[in-house]
Design an enzyme around this catalytic site. Structure first.
Site, short mmCIF file in Angstrom:
data_model
loop_
_atom_site.label_atom_id
_atom_site.label_comp_id
_atom_site.label_asym_id
_atom_site.label_seq_id
_atom_site.Cartn_x
_atom_site.Cartn_y
_atom_site.Cartn_z
N CYS A 26 -24.43 4.05 23.71
CA CYS A 26 -24.89 3.29 24.69
C CYS A 26 -26.05 2.55 24.64
O CYS A 26 -27.06 3.06 24.12
CB CYS A 26 -24.49 3.79 25.94
SG CYS A 26 -25.48 5.18 26.16
N CYS A 75 -39.20 -3.43 15.58
CA CYS A 75 -39.94 -4.81 15.86
C CYS A 75 -39.99 -4.88 17.46
O CYS A 75 -40.91 -5.60 18.19
CB CYS A 75 -39.49 -5.92 15.37
SG CYS A 75 -39.42 -6.12 13.42
N CYS A 145 -28.84 -8.49 36.75
CA CYS A 145 -28.23 -8.68 37.96
C CYS A 145 -28.68 -9.76 38.85
O CYS A 145 -28.30 -10.50 39.63
CB CYS A 145 -27.66 -7.25 38.65
SG CYS A 145 -29.33 -6.26 39.01
N HIS A 448 -30.03 -2.62 42.74
CA HIS A 448 -28.88 -3.65 41.92
C HIS A 448 -28.61 -4.92 43.18
O HIS A 448 -28.65 -4.82 44.42
CB HIS A 448 -27.67 -2.85 41.89
CG HIS A 448 -26.53 -3.83 41.28
ND1 HIS A 448 -26.69 -4.45 40.03
CD2 HIS A 448 -25.29 -3.94 41.51
CE1 HIS A 448 -25.57 -4.71 39.68
NE2 HIS A 448 -24.82 -4.76 40.61
#
Length: 497
Positions: A26, A75, A145, A448
């Site tokens: 994940c 990087c 979001c 959120h």
């Protein structure tokens, strides 16, 4: 390539595949196991001598299984180059084949669900007929979001959205890359990027009935290029992003792209007449024609009575939540009166005495003096954007005002805030709600964002990739952060605010 399941946390969110060993983990904004996989691979081997071959195999490059973008942890950047044998592109093609196979096997199951009368959220009865849910979600690219909520809101302001969707496409690539998907990197130059073009593509992708969420990665890449404040994947303020977005769209539309001006389309659009334009930083564009209004700032010296007037264009109004309401958190809380949008508008336009830190330089007194200030709205916009100031700085941190503010779905009457209300028609000051942006959580750097928006008489809730039908009762209970009101065109029997 044979992909493995996420063996650490079993999450199905934000899967990334390591291009060295094909393990899937994940992303950093779920549980961060993909990054931990890279970090663990950097620990030197203690029991064996490190060889040159082992030094090269460091699990530094991974690919997003959803958007197929490639990222290098060493990087700390997205990469666009491929190997000489084109192995990265082969991985992309393999992932696409897996996705297509899964879609094919799942298609029959979805078809049966669509035929089921209990399909619920994906079907709606309209005038006795069944209509499929046509809204498309936006993938979260890593705390994006804030961008998704603004894009979904703007996509439901019909006049604004239709203007961009009707723009001709701009060809940004030619030669060997013509017609091919581009995988951007932050190290690329600033040439050949167009915010207007990527914004147009994103709006065109929404409301086409696709059941698969659209990934706005190309738009986000352009945002990184021209808006440095929004680089990275940390949470951002949705209102600040909206202002930057509208300002940069306005500037690009003024100058055109690749020498081709797009202001001619505005001039040819009869619905955006010259009388409705509000110029901000030069010539009018669709941004100022729809969102642009004018404020009159009136300042009076309390010593000599000298009055100073200044006219300021605006694209949105930022409203304080009055201090007496700031402890009221929910709509059903009964400790005192309910805070309404009218209270916030009145606080914005009421006469106020400036404090010692805001002394007015009186030209008659030749020095800074105590004074009063009052705002009037000299010209209302076609779309009235109201920002409730929920975040306030204290000595060390930025706190959120979580007060519920009651707002109307229809008939917001702005006549009493006008400088010359007698010159306005009976319907010209009434506004109906088109969209609401909501911040969930306790701080601006966390939490959120979601959005509610009305489309063809139905209300939808946009939560990144997920779009659901909702009702007016749910919308009015939301703790609004940004409200988009559209000027009423047709006469209606709705009640006023």
């Amino acid at each position: 390539l044979k992909l493995m399941n996420m063996t650490v946390c079993r999450s199905n969110k934000s899967p990334w595949v390591c291009l060295t060993c094909s393990s899937v983990h994940c992303g950093r904004y779920v549980n961060g196991h993909a990054k931990k996989h890279y970090e663990d691979a950097q620990i030197p081997m203690t029991n064996h001598k490190k060889t040159e071959k082992q030094d090269k195999v460091q699990h530094t490059v991974c690919m997003d299984c959803s958007s197929y973008s490639t990222y290098c942890y060493r990087c700390d950047d997205f990469v666009v180059n491929d190997t000489k044998l084109g192995l990265v592109q082969k991985v992309r093609e393999h992932l696409q084949n897996l996705e297509n196979s899964a879609f094919t096997s799942d298609r029959h199951r979805k078809r049966k669900l669509l035929e089921n009368s209990s399909l619920n959220s994906k079907l709606l009865k309209v005038n006795g007929s069944t209509t499929a849910l046509c809204a498309t979600g936006l993938r979260n690219l890593g705390n994006t979001c804030f961008m998704n909520a603004i894009l979904q809101s703007l996509s439901n302001i019909q006049q604004f959205c239709c203007y961009f969707k009707e723009l001709p496409a701009v060809e940004l690539r030619n030669g060997k890359t013509a017609g091919r998907r581009t995988y951007h990197t932050r190290s690329q130059g600033d040439n050949n990027v167009s915010l207007v073009e990527e914004f147009r593509k994103t709006l065109c992708a929404l409301w086409q009935g696709s059941q698969t969420a659209f990934s706005p990665e190309s738009l986000f890449y352009v945002v990184w290029k021209i808006m440095p404040n929004f680089r990275g994947y940390q949470q951002q303020d949705a209102h600040e992003f909206m202002r930057y977005l509208l300002d940069h769209l306005h500037l690009e539309l003024q100058g055109g792209f690749n020498g081709v001006s797009r202001s001619v389309i505005l001039q040819e659009n009869s619905s955006l007449s010259a009388s409705n334009k509000c110029c901000i930083n030069g010539a009018s564009t669709v941004v100022t024609a729809i969102f642009g209004g004018i404020l009159q700032n009136e300042v009076n010296c309390l010593i000599c009575g000298t009055e100073s007037r200044k006219f300021d264009p605006f694209l949105d109004l930022s409203l304080d939540i009055p201090s007496q309401f700031r402890n009221k958190r929910t709509k059903n809380q009964e400790n005192g009166p309910m805070c309404t949008l009218r209270d916030c508008l009145r606080s914005f336009t009421d006469l106020e005495e400036l404090d010692e830190t805001e002394l007015y330089m009186c030209h008659k007194c030749k020095k800074k003096q105590k004074s009063t200030k009052k705002f009037w709205i000299q010209k209302l916009p076609k779309v009235l954007c109201l920002h409730l100031k929920r975040f306030h700085w204290t000595a060390y941190l930025r706190n959120k005002v979580d007060t519920y503010v009651e707002f109307p779905l229809r008939g917001l009457d702005m006549k009493c805030y006008l400088l010359e209300p007698e010159n306005s028609g009976p319907e010209s000051c009434l506004y109906d709600l088109a969209a609401v942006v909501v911040h969930h959580g306790s701080g601006v750097g966390s939490g959120h964002y979601t959005a509610y928006a009305a489309h063809e008489g139905r209300w939808f809730h946009f939560n990144d990739s997920t779009v659901t039908l909702t009702d007016e009762e749910t919308v009015v209970k939301a703790k609004a952060y940004i409200l988009f009101y559209v000027e009423r065109q047709a006469k209606s029997g709705s009640d006023k605010l």
